[in-house]
Design a protein around this motif. Sequence first.
Motif, PDB file in Angstrom:
ATOM      1  N   SER A 398       0.811  -1.219   0.000  1.00  0.00           N
ATOM      2  CA  SER A 398       0.000   0.000   0.000  1.00  0.00           C
ATOM      3  C   SER A 398       0.846   1.272   0.000  1.00  0.00           C
ATOM      4  N   PHE A 399       0.305   2.358   0.553  1.00  0.00           N
ATOM      5  CA  PHE A 399       0.931   3.663   0.365  1.00  0.00           C
ATOM      6  C   PHE A 399       2.345   3.743   0.949  1.00  0.00           C
ATOM      7  N   GLY A 424       2.820  -8.159  -3.365  1.00  0.00           N
ATOM      8  CA  GLY A 424       2.219  -6.944  -2.827  1.00  0.00           C
ATOM      9  C   GLY A 424       1.247  -7.263  -1.707  1.00  0.00           C
ATOM     10  N   LEU A 426      -0.196  -7.402   2.083  1.00  0.00           N
ATOM     11  CA  LEU A 426      -0.100  -6.679   3.347  1.00  0.00           C
ATOM     12  C   LEU A 426       0.501  -7.604   4.405  1.00  0.00           C
ATOM     13  N   ASP A 451      -1.660   0.960   9.167  1.00  0.00           N
ATOM     14  CA  ASP A 451      -2.251   0.215  10.281  1.00  0.00           C
ATOM     15  C   ASP A 451      -2.848  -1.104   9.777  1.00  0.00           C
ATOM     16  N   GLY A 452      -3.441  -1.080   8.574  1.00  0.00           N
ATOM     17  CA  GLY A 452      -4.007  -2.311   8.026  1.00  0.00           C
ATOM     18  C   GLY A 452      -2.949  -3.387   7.868  1.00  0.00           C
ATOM     19  N   GLY A 453      -1.810  -3.052   7.323  1.00  0.00           N
ATOM     20  CA  GLY A 453      -0.724  -4.010   7.132  1.00  0.00           C
ATOM     21  C   GLY A 453      -0.124  -4.454   8.460  1.00  0.00           C
ATOM     22  N   ASN A 478      -3.538   5.737   9.814  1.00  0.00           N
ATOM     23  CA  ASN A 478      -4.580   6.671   9.340  1.00  0.00           C
ATOM     24  C   ASN A 478      -5.973   6.160   9.682  1.00  0.00           C
ATOM     25  N   THR A 480      -7.585   3.689   8.735  1.00  0.00           N
ATOM     26  CA  THR A 480      -8.398   3.121   7.645  1.00  0.00           C
ATOM     27  C   THR A 480      -7.510   2.358   6.668  1.00  0.00           C
ATOM     28  N   GLY A 482      -6.362   2.867   3.700  1.00  0.00           N
ATOM     29  CA  GLY A 482      -6.355   4.087   2.904  1.00  0.00           C
ATOM     30  C   GLY A 482      -6.611   3.862   1.420  1.00  0.00           C
ATOM     31  N   TRP A 483      -5.842   2.942   0.851  1.00  0.00           N
ATOM     32  CA  TRP A 483      -5.950   2.719  -0.598  1.00  0.00           C
ATOM     33  C   TRP A 483      -7.378   2.334  -0.978  1.00  0.00           C
ATOM     34  N   GLU A 602      -4.738  -2.592  -6.133  1.00  0.00           N
ATOM     35  CA  GLU A 602      -3.729  -3.278  -5.317  1.00  0.00           C
ATOM     36  C   GLU A 602      -4.430  -4.156  -4.296  1.00  0.00           C
TER      37      GLU A 602
HETATM   38  C1  LIG Z   1      -2.991  -9.561   2.038  1.00  0.00           C
HETATM   39  C2  LIG Z   1      -3.659  -8.452   1.285  1.00  0.00           C
HETATM   40  N1  LIG Z   1      -4.992  -8.250   1.395  1.00  0.00           N
HETATM   41  C3  LIG Z   1      -5.582  -7.230   0.742  1.00  0.00           C
HETATM   42  C4  LIG Z   1      -4.861  -6.403  -0.075  1.00  0.00           C
HETATM   43  C5  LIG Z   1      -5.570  -5.277  -0.844  1.00  0.00           C
HETATM   44  N2  LIG Z   1      -5.144  -3.969  -0.282  1.00  0.00           N
HETATM   45  C6  LIG Z   1      -4.230  -3.201  -0.918  1.00  0.00           C
HETATM   46  S1  LIG Z   1      -3.896  -1.810  -0.130  1.00  0.00           S
HETATM   47  C7  LIG Z   1      -4.987  -2.159   1.106  1.00  0.00           C
HETATM   48  C8  LIG Z   1      -5.182  -1.194   2.249  1.00  0.00           C
HETATM   49  C9  LIG Z   1      -4.034  -1.217   3.214  1.00  0.00           C
HETATM   50  O1  LIG Z   1      -4.266  -0.429   4.348  1.00  0.00           O
HETATM   51  P1  LIG Z   1      -3.076   0.052   5.268  1.00  0.00           P
HETATM   52  O2  LIG Z   1      -2.104  -1.045   5.496  1.00  0.00           O
HETATM   53  O3  LIG Z   1      -3.648   0.682   6.476  1.00  0.00           O
HETATM   54  O4  LIG Z   1      -2.305   1.110   4.382  1.00  0.00           O
HETATM   55  P2  LIG Z   1      -2.839   2.443   3.682  1.00  0.00           P
HETATM   56  O5  LIG Z   1      -3.589   2.026   2.451  1.00  0.00           O
HETATM   57  O6  LIG Z   1      -3.701   3.157   4.636  1.00  0.00           O
HETATM   58  O7  LIG Z   1      -1.572   3.148   3.338  1.00  0.00           O
HETATM   59  C10 LIG Z   1      -5.613  -3.385   0.869  1.00  0.00           C
HETATM   60  C11 LIG Z   1      -6.648  -3.975   1.764  1.00  0.00           C
HETATM   61  C12 LIG Z   1      -3.471  -6.667  -0.187  1.00  0.00           C
HETATM   62  N3  LIG Z   1      -2.650  -5.947  -0.961  1.00  0.00           N
HETATM   63  N4  LIG Z   1      -2.899  -7.677   0.527  1.00  0.00           N
END
Ligand SMILES: Cc1ncc(C[n+]2csc(CCOP(=O)(O)OP(=O)(O)O)c2C)c(N)n1
Length: 602
Positions: A398-399, A424, A426, A451-453, A478, A480, A482-483, A602
Amino acid sequence: MAHVGDLVAEMLARYGVEQVFGQPGGQTAALYDGIAKRSPRIRHMLVRDERSAAYAADAYARLTGKPGVCDVTVGPGTTKLTDGFVESLNASVPVIAIVGELPSDWEPLRDKGVASQGFDQISFLKSITKATWTASSQRALPQLIRSAFRTATSGRPGPVAIVVPHNVMDAEWDGDETVLEIDDRYTRAPAHRPVASSDTIEEAVNLLDRVQRPVIVAGGGVLGSRATDELTRLAESIDAVVVTSFTGKGSVAETGAHFGGVLNPLAGPAANRIVKRADVVFWCASKVSQNTSVNWTLPAAEQATIHLDVDPAEPGRTFRPTVALNGDAKGTLAALLERIEPRERPDWLDEVASIKEEEAAPRREEEASDSVPLAPQRVMRELNARLDANDVVISDASFSAGWISAYLTAKEAGRNWIFARGQGGLGYSVPAALGAAAVRPENRVVTISGDGGFYYAIGELATQAQNGLRVINVVLNNGTLGWLQMWEEIFYDGLRQSVDLETKDSRPNFAATGTAMGCTGIRVESPEELGEALDRAFAAEGPVVLEVRIDPRATPLHSFRRRLVEGEEGKTFDRPGTAYELRPWSRSAEASALEQEGVVAE
Ligand SMILES: Cc1ncc(C[n+]2csc(CCOP(=O)(O)OP(=O)(O)O)c2C)c(N)n1
């Protein structure tokens, strides 16, 4: 009594493996005994999830070139290898798994877990490895271990698995040293350095000699081949400009006139603009992925191309190169250097410098931002000031990948940057830090995730703490995904479904989580706190969780930025339907606006 676990551990140690990552099961306990008897010559790190063992092994291999080794138990251990192994397979990283298995003669009981944890591991592993074998006997095992190292490190590197049935692993070994012989040509990738044929090198030299604006796109294979010196010398001697993919970051120092930026929609427009201006694009050890080619809109139809790859099946996959060089990057670049005449191209370097400056000027303002919640660009600037040239930075998906690639500088060339772009996925960065810290104890290892990752592998903070690893885990929080939040908002008319990770009454505190896991936990909510927080993080002996509350509207993806701003003016946008179309092999220069901006799911 010596047993086969001793045999395996001894061979791994002789191959130069000093660290194995895994989680034990009854079927692999003999291997643990073998490793314990040989520590610290070969050590074992207990991870909290086998997925992390595969990721740690992947990072270990990317930094050293040596196969990263992990072990898993039969069944639920094996299935958890998947994320890491597909990453290693897609990114050509040498990794070896020692996989537990039920006793050989339980074959009829394996179906549907009749014998506990059994399933068809071989079929499963074959789809996520370069090669998978079962050690049907003790006598077969040494030869399979040699095959594993040879296969993982030769040609296009990749992950391999050796499945060892319980009866074989536990069997007595008479200690016969003669079976232990290793093949020392295969301890590290690349095991072979084939050089492209003389006539294709001649064609490349002639082409490079004729052009005015050469660009080299360095992929992950440049670092894999340890070809950074040759690449730098080539760029400097003919005034070619190097841009890198994410995985190629660090192929050249990013401080000089011959560096043009990171080529990815997340990394800012400079590199894309520079590549579009080139009259020859030299794809160097890059598979020309969707992201690096900006949805395959690069190279343009009118551009001449050179494609160098160790895998002869790679050039020609998405475009017909003017010259295909089939060979190892280091050896082939060295051969090119011998034949090519030095050449100055001051006009080209001036043009590149002005493109870079145009794109850098607005970035400097963002980096100085005092906003609350913080601008990630500000966080990157302060981090950049504290990173040594040889510290290791590991990106999550992600970002974060965009913030790192565009705002942190490779001060020297070298293997110091890890982007898991094979998948790619998370949740790569925190477990990968286990492998990085194991081989680079003298450096700081910094992971950067959203935070998601970060949620994916919080258990591994305990592994970092238990082993006293010098890792700084930066969480850009953030609140959320974000992407996906932006994707839904832009393409589904303001939708906000299942993207938020907190509510007003439930706000996870990652710094406190870190502290509870035995790390130093630091939380930053305003820019004034940032400098001191980073100083504390860099001074800490063990692992740190540095949580920074960042602006949930911040994105490094320019196409999103523009759409979010324009969207506020009431415009609506089509879904990126055109980007689904397979691009024709003989490319046309036409591509939809969405594709050219790099709107990528992504
Ligand atoms: C294992 C996995 N599940 C789902 C995705 C799809 N995906 C790409 S970016 C994203 C959001 C990630 O959120 P965060 O880690 O908080 O980073 P941010 O986008 O806020 O920078 C998701 C769910 C992915 N790349 N990998």
